[in-house]
Design an enzyme around this catalytic site. Structure first.
Site, short mmCIF file in Angstrom:
data_model
loop_
_atom_site.label_atom_id
_atom_site.label_comp_id
_atom_site.label_asym_id
_atom_site.label_seq_id
_atom_site.Cartn_x
_atom_site.Cartn_y
_atom_site.Cartn_z
N TYR A 45 0.83 -1.21 0.00
CA TYR A 45 0.00 0.00 0.00
C TYR A 45 0.87 1.26 0.00
O TYR A 45 0.66 2.19 -0.80
CB TYR A 45 -0.91 -0.03 1.23
CG TYR A 45 -1.86 1.13 1.35
CD1 TYR A 45 -3.07 1.14 0.64
CD2 TYR A 45 -1.57 2.21 2.18
CE1 TYR A 45 -3.95 2.21 0.76
CE2 TYR A 45 -2.44 3.28 2.29
CZ TYR A 45 -3.63 3.27 1.59
OH TYR A 45 -4.50 4.34 1.71
N LYS A 57 1.33 4.18 -2.93
CA LYS A 57 0.99 5.58 -2.67
C LYS A 57 2.21 6.49 -2.85
O LYS A 57 2.07 7.63 -3.31
CB LYS A 57 0.39 5.73 -1.27
CG LYS A 57 -0.97 5.04 -1.12
CD LYS A 57 -2.02 5.66 -2.03
CE LYS A 57 -3.43 5.16 -1.71
NZ LYS A 57 -4.44 5.78 -2.56
N1 LIG Z 1 -9.46 5.86 5.13
C1 LIG Z 1 -8.21 6.25 5.36
O1 LIG Z 1 -7.77 6.33 6.51
C2 LIG Z 1 -7.31 6.63 4.20
C3 LIG Z 1 -6.06 7.17 4.51
C4 LIG Z 1 -5.21 7.53 3.49
C5 LIG Z 1 -5.60 7.39 2.18
N2 LIG Z 1 -6.81 6.87 1.88
C6 LIG Z 1 -7.16 6.72 0.46
O2 LIG Z 1 -8.39 7.36 0.19
C7 LIG Z 1 -9.05 6.69 -0.88
C8 LIG Z 1 -10.47 6.34 -0.46
O3 LIG Z 1 -10.40 5.53 0.69
P1 LIG Z 1 -11.67 5.21 1.61
O4 LIG Z 1 -11.18 5.10 2.98
O5 LIG Z 1 -12.81 6.11 1.29
O6 LIG Z 1 -11.99 3.71 1.10
P2 LIG Z 1 -13.35 2.92 0.92
O7 LIG Z 1 -12.97 1.47 0.87
O8 LIG Z 1 -14.36 3.35 1.91
O9 LIG Z 1 -13.81 3.39 -0.53
C9 LIG Z 1 -13.06 3.03 -1.67
C10 LIG Z 1 -13.99 2.98 -2.88
O10 LIG Z 1 -13.19 2.59 -4.01
C11 LIG Z 1 -13.90 1.60 -4.73
N3 LIG Z 1 -12.95 0.74 -5.46
C12 LIG Z 1 -12.12 -0.20 -4.93
N4 LIG Z 1 -11.45 -0.81 -5.92
C13 LIG Z 1 -11.84 -0.23 -7.08
C14 LIG Z 1 -11.49 -0.45 -8.45
N5 LIG Z 1 -10.61 -1.39 -8.81
N6 LIG Z 1 -12.08 0.33 -9.38
C15 LIG Z 1 -12.99 1.28 -9.04
N7 LIG Z 1 -13.38 1.49 -7.77
C16 LIG Z 1 -12.79 0.75 -6.79
C17 LIG Z 1 -14.67 0.83 -3.67
O11 LIG Z 1 -15.76 0.10 -4.23
C18 LIG Z 1 -15.10 1.96 -2.73
O12 LIG Z 1 -16.35 2.50 -3.11
C19 LIG Z 1 -8.19 5.48 -1.23
O13 LIG Z 1 -7.35 5.77 -2.32
C20 LIG Z 1 -7.36 5.28 0.03
O14 LIG Z 1 -6.14 4.62 -0.23
C21 LIG Z 1 -7.68 6.49 2.86
#
Ligand SMILES: NC(=O)c1ccc[n+]([C@@H]2O[C@H](COP(=O)([O-])OP(=O)(O)OC[C@H]3O[C@@H](n4cnc5c(N)ncnc54)[C@H](O)[C@@H]3O)[C@@H](O)[C@H]2O)c1
Length: 271
Positions: free
Chosen positions: A160, A164
């Site tokens: 991961y 990133k």
């Molecule tokens: N939640 C955290 O703490 C956090 C921290 C840092 C970065 N992020 C980043 O923020 C972004 C959103 O994260 P989140 O926490 O809302 O996650 P989440 O799992 O709640 O939502 C992710 C969404 O992406 C969709 N998805 C997954 N694989 C996919 C694919 N191959 N094609 C199209 N859609 C796809 C899922 O169906 C989901 O709706 C991500 O890139 C994640 O890495 C999240």
């Protein structure tokens, strides 16, 4: 209405951070395109915004699409559908991603490839196809959603974090190469944000560690990421370029912190 009539694509916006971003952008006047591997979820999310998957024109417009960002043909079809419907794409937030918490010694080639395939290669596919459309349309705004895990070496973040970190570097190269095409490129690095992904990836020990290490002593909300995304997609950020905006409650910048004698996770003295 800072994004009035801008066609805004947010990938992975059926839920979580992506949905919060597209909701804020819609409130700022954008025409929302919700694209997610969960196509039913994308349609439901568009309905939650009070928008119909209807023809272009007027504030009732919007589009919900199924897409797998790791599949180039699927990505190309998504961009083609947006251009066919609206004739242009003004904003991309490259948000779709999957989490992961497997220790370095245990990670399999399959998990490695899947994580890189969605979080880095998938983001590249979407950014490239969107940028090609923006070049034809005379410019645009791109925000890549990276992570603090791409800047710091956290437990369980091998695949991961590598993905990133790669996306953060890709942001800089895109900013250099796309500046002449009036495409403004930045990234947002969220810290620990309370979403479904965090519920899956963060156990109690992880939560305790984050709450200790974050000066603001709490997780962030998806809405706090959405506020940053609106800024980076609005005209107000026109001279911010190739930048990574950390939205992390101070996690990245913190040094020695006294915590009133509390013991740090892992047993160390707090202060
Ligand atoms: N939640 C955290 O703490 C956090 C921290 C840092 C970065 N992020 C980043 O923020 C972004 C959103 O994260 P989140 O926490 O809302 O996650 P989440 O799992 O709640 O939502 C992710 C969404 O992406 C969709 N998805 C997954 N694989 C996919 C694919 N191959 N094609 C199209 N859609 C796809 C899922 O169906 C989901 O709706 C991500 O890139 C994640 O890495 C999240």
């Amino acid at each position: 209405m800072r994004l009035e009539n801008k066609v805004a694509l947010v990938t992975g916006s059926a839920r979580g951070i992506g949905f919060a971003i597209i909701r804020r952008m819609t409130a700022e006047g954008a025409i929302p395109v919700i694209a997610d591997i969960n196509a039913d979820g994308a349609r439901a999310a568009l309905a939650r915004l009070g928008r119909t998957d209807g023809p272009v024109g007027g504030l009732a417009g919007g589009l919900a699409l199924g897409v797998d960002v790791a599949d180039k043909a699927s990505v190309d079809a998504m961009i083609a559908a947006i251009i066919a419907r609206f004739g242009r794409l003004d904003i991309l937030v490259n948000n779709a991603g999957i989490g992961g918490n497997t220790p370095f010694l245990e990670i399999t080639p399959e998990e490695w490839n899947r994580t890189i395939g969605i979080n880095l290669t998938g983001a590249f596919f979407v950014a490239q196809a969107a940028a090609r459309a923006m070049v034809k349309g005379g410019g645009g705004k791109i925000v890549n959603i990276t992570s603090l895990s791409g800047q710091r070496g956290g437990h369980g973040r091998a695949a991961y974090g590598a993905a990133k970190a790669g996306l953060e570097l890709l942001t800089k190269v895109m900013a250099v190469e796309l500046a002449d095409s009036a495409i403004n490129v930045n990234s947002i690095a969220p810290g620990a944000i309370e979403t479904e992904m965090a519920k899956f990836a963060h156990d109690q020990a992880t939560r305790a560690a984050y709450n200790y290490l974050i000066p603001m002593t709490r997780y962030g909300t998806p809405e706090e990421i959405a506020d940053a995304a609106v800024f980076l997609c609005s005209d107000e950020s026109r001279y911010v370029h190739g930048h990574t905006l950390n939205v992390d409650g101070g996690f990245r910048e913190a040094g020695l912190m006294f915590r009133g004698g509390k013991v740090a996770p892992g047993g160390g003295a707090a202060g």
